[in-house]
Design a protein around this motif. Structure first.
Motif, PDB file in Angstrom:
ATOM      1  N   MET A  31      39.665  55.939  42.815  1.00  0.00           N
ATOM      2  CA  MET A  31      38.386  55.881  43.514  1.00  0.00           C
ATOM      3  C   MET A  31      38.564  55.608  45.004  1.00  0.00           C
ATOM      4  O   MET A  31      37.871  56.185  45.831  1.00  0.00           O
ATOM      5  N   ASN A  32      39.489  54.729  45.325  1.00  0.00           N
ATOM      6  CA  ASN A  32      39.759  54.451  46.736  1.00  0.00           C
ATOM      7  C   ASN A  32      40.107  55.722  47.483  1.00  0.00           C
ATOM      8  O   ASN A  32      39.621  55.967  48.586  1.00  0.00           O
ATOM      9  N   ASP A  33      40.962  56.524  46.867  1.00  0.00           N
ATOM     10  CA  ASP A  33      41.365  57.778  47.500  1.00  0.00           C
ATOM     11  C   ASP A  33      40.186  58.720  47.625  1.00  0.00           C
ATOM     12  O   ASP A  33      39.975  59.340  48.674  1.00  0.00           O
ATOM     13  N   GLY A  64      44.488  40.356  46.338  1.00  0.00           N
ATOM     14  CA  GLY A  64      45.587  41.320  46.380  1.00  0.00           C
ATOM     15  C   GLY A  64      45.517  42.396  45.320  1.00  0.00           C
ATOM     16  O   GLY A  64      46.235  43.397  45.393  1.00  0.00           O
ATOM     17  N   GLY A  65      44.648  42.182  44.330  1.00  0.00           N
ATOM     18  CA  GLY A  65      44.328  43.200  43.338  1.00  0.00           C
ATOM     19  C   GLY A  65      45.529  43.981  42.857  1.00  0.00           C
ATOM     20  O   GLY A  65      46.463  43.442  42.273  1.00  0.00           O
ATOM     21  N   THR A  66      45.510  45.254  43.137  1.00  0.00           N
ATOM     22  CA  THR A  66      46.508  46.151  42.573  1.00  0.00           C
ATOM     23  C   THR A  66      47.813  46.191  43.377  1.00  0.00           C
ATOM     24  O   THR A  66      48.655  47.033  43.102  1.00  0.00           O
ATOM     25  N   GLU A  96      42.422  41.368  35.281  1.00  0.00           N
ATOM     26  CA  GLU A  96      42.689  42.807  35.095  1.00  0.00           C
ATOM     27  C   GLU A  96      43.264  43.447  36.354  1.00  0.00           C
ATOM     28  O   GLU A  96      44.159  44.299  36.272  1.00  0.00           O
ATOM     29  N   MET A  97      42.729  43.046  37.500  1.00  0.00           N
ATOM     30  CA  MET A  97      43.266  43.593  38.755  1.00  0.00           C
ATOM     31  C   MET A  97      44.713  43.113  38.939  1.00  0.00           C
ATOM     32  O   MET A  97      45.578  43.886  39.342  1.00  0.00           O
ATOM     33  N   LEU A  98      44.981  41.851  38.628  1.00  0.00           N
ATOM     34  CA  LEU A  98      46.358  41.342  38.737  1.00  0.00           C
ATOM     35  C   LEU A  98      47.296  42.093  37.801  1.00  0.00           C
ATOM     36  O   LEU A  98      48.441  42.388  38.157  1.00  0.00           O
ATOM     37  N   GLY A 121      43.322  33.104  40.801  1.00  0.00           N
ATOM     38  CA  GLY A 121      42.534  32.028  41.400  1.00  0.00           C
ATOM     39  C   GLY A 121      41.484  32.553  42.351  1.00  0.00           C
ATOM     40  O   GLY A 121      41.412  33.748  42.632  1.00  0.00           O
ATOM     41  N   ASN A 122      40.663  31.617  42.825  1.00  0.00           N
ATOM     42  CA  ASN A 122      39.560  31.946  43.719  1.00  0.00           C
ATOM     43  C   ASN A 122      39.954  31.671  45.174  1.00  0.00           C
ATOM     44  O   ASN A 122      40.437  30.581  45.486  1.00  0.00           O
ATOM     45  N   ALA A 123      39.710  32.645  46.032  1.00  0.00           N
ATOM     46  CA  ALA A 123      40.037  32.523  47.458  1.00  0.00           C
ATOM     47  C   ALA A 123      39.347  31.327  48.103  1.00  0.00           C
ATOM     48  O   ALA A 123      39.804  30.817  49.132  1.00  0.00           O
TER      49      ALA A 123
HETATM   50  N1  SAM Z   1      43.529  44.117  48.491  1.00  0.00           N
HETATM   51  C1  SAM Z   1      43.447  45.233  47.557  1.00  0.00           C
HETATM   52  C2  SAM Z   1      43.355  46.518  48.307  1.00  0.00           C
HETATM   53  O1  SAM Z   1      43.250  46.478  49.522  1.00  0.00           O
HETATM   54  O2  SAM Z   1      43.402  47.581  47.706  1.00  0.00           O
HETATM   55  C3  SAM Z   1      42.284  45.064  46.574  1.00  0.00           C
HETATM   56  C4  SAM Z   1      40.899  45.025  47.166  1.00  0.00           C
HETATM   57  S1  SAM Z   1      39.624  45.036  45.943  1.00  0.00           S
HETATM   58  C5  SAM Z   1      38.356  45.964  46.763  1.00  0.00           C
HETATM   59  C6  SAM Z   1      38.926  43.447  46.002  1.00  0.00           C
HETATM   60  C7  SAM Z   1      39.656  42.419  45.190  1.00  0.00           C
HETATM   61  O3  SAM Z   1      39.104  41.136  45.479  1.00  0.00           O
HETATM   62  C8  SAM Z   1      39.528  42.589  43.682  1.00  0.00           C
HETATM   63  O4  SAM Z   1      40.811  42.664  43.113  1.00  0.00           O
HETATM   64  C9  SAM Z   1      38.775  41.333  43.231  1.00  0.00           C
HETATM   65  O5  SAM Z   1      39.147  40.882  41.955  1.00  0.00           O
HETATM   66  C10 SAM Z   1      39.156  40.356  44.316  1.00  0.00           C
HETATM   67  N2  SAM Z   1      38.249  39.214  44.498  1.00  0.00           N
HETATM   68  C11 SAM Z   1      36.894  39.234  44.512  1.00  0.00           C
HETATM   69  N3  SAM Z   1      36.414  37.998  44.728  1.00  0.00           N
HETATM   70  C12 SAM Z   1      37.495  37.173  44.857  1.00  0.00           C
HETATM   71  C13 SAM Z   1      37.646  35.781  45.084  1.00  0.00           C
HETATM   72  N4  SAM Z   1      36.585  34.974  45.233  1.00  0.00           N
HETATM   73  N5  SAM Z   1      38.893  35.270  45.148  1.00  0.00           N
HETATM   74  C14 SAM Z   1      39.976  36.065  45.000  1.00  0.00           C
HETATM   75  N6  SAM Z   1      39.890  37.397  44.785  1.00  0.00           N
HETATM   76  C15 SAM Z   1      38.666  37.948  44.709  1.00  0.00           C
END
Ligand code: SAM
Length: 254
Positions: A31-33, A64-66, A96-98, A121-123
């Motif tokens: 989807m990003n692409d 950092g997701g994927t 799931e993203m991790l 964890g949460n940012a």
């Molecule tokens: N950094 C990657 C990239 O540039 O392709 C992934 C970006 S993706 C659009 C957003 C990511 O933010 C998702 O993997 C989501 O799970 C994560 N995310 C959303 N809220 C977050 C939070 N509060 N703490 C940590 N990660 C979070």
């Protein structure tokens, strides 16, 4: 039906964001692409080149997701500086993203090595990470999904060493009014449709464009970075990419 994110109580928002990324995790890269016509790759390449990781840096890639940014950080350090000491901790709220990130790394030379680790964890609360412990904090296309941006920035400031750099790549505001209109038409009409066709998931992509709309403009976000204690470079407080569709913001912890 389309959910209106604005009307949702705060406690629910976090779990909704989790839901969005759980449902898009596997289709995320495709989807990003599709949505950006591949341009997100160029933005990410440029972003990492600008951060120039080297010399055994301790990096934290939040949201950092994927693993898109983490892989680039390690590749850059290795290819440009012959550096195999730099470490990236991939940090994300969504398991799931991790998982997608781990799968991705499993196909690289970093697999099983000491240069990468993954943390759930949460940012907004980096409780597993010590004060003054990191050289570089990156967050790409992640901060706009967080409920309290100010808390994210405060935590970034806490975990960075003095001299450490905070760096954010995020969708931003197109300043040219004609281009802004074209971009608005594209995002509101084309993106949810692409989500529907390619990922069978219109709502998640509807949410993504709403979150871009809500995110503060460049100058305001830069001010927030300063308010969290960072020094923002006067010469270039931020860099617009592709007319401001995205922007890179940096701040140094002095
Ligand atoms: N950094 C990657 C990239 O540039 O392709 C992934 C970006 S993706 C659009 C957003 C990511 O933010 C998702 O993997 C989501 O799970 C994560 N995310 C959303 N809220 C977050 C939070 N509060 N703490 C940590 N990660 C979070």
């Amino acid at each position: 039906t389309h959910f209106g994110f604005k009307d949702v109580p705060e406690a629910l928002k976090e779990s909704m964001v989790k839901g969005v990324f759980s449902s898009v995790a596997t289709s995320y890269d495709v989807m990003n692409d599709a949505m950006s016509l591949g341009i997100h790759r160029l933005w990410k390449d440029h972003y990492v080149k600008k951060m120039d990781p080297h010399g055994g840096m301790q990096c934290l890639d939040v949201a950092g997701g994927t693993g898109d940014i983490a892989i680039r950080l390690l590749d850059h350090a290795r290819e440009k500086w012959a550096d195999r000491e730099t470490h990236v901790q991939v940090f994300d709220i969504n398991p799931e993203m991790l998982e997608e990130g781990k799968k991705r790394f499993a196909k690289t030379m970093y697999h099983g090595g000491p240069q990468v680790s993954f943390t759930l964890g949460n940012a907004e609360n980096l409780e597993t990470i010590a004060d003054n412990s990191l050289d570089l904090y990156t967050i790409a296309f992640g901060i706009r999904n967080c409920t309290h941006i100010d808390r994210v920035l405060k935590e970034a400031h806490r975990v960075l060493k003095p001299g450490g750099v905070f760096s954010c790549l995020e969708f931003s505001k197109v300043t040219n009014p004609v281009l802004a209109k074209a971009y608005e038409l594209y995002s509101f009409n084309v993106i949810p449709e692409l989500g529907h066709v390619l990922a069978a998931d219109r709502d998640s992509y509807q949410y993504l464009i709403e979150s871009i709309e809500r995110f503060p403009p460049q100058a305001k976000f830069s001010k927030m970075i300063e308010e969290a204690g960072f020094t923002v470079p006067k010469q270039e407080p931020w860099e617009d990419l592709t007319f401001g569709i995205a922007a890179i913001h940096t701040g140094v912890k002095l």
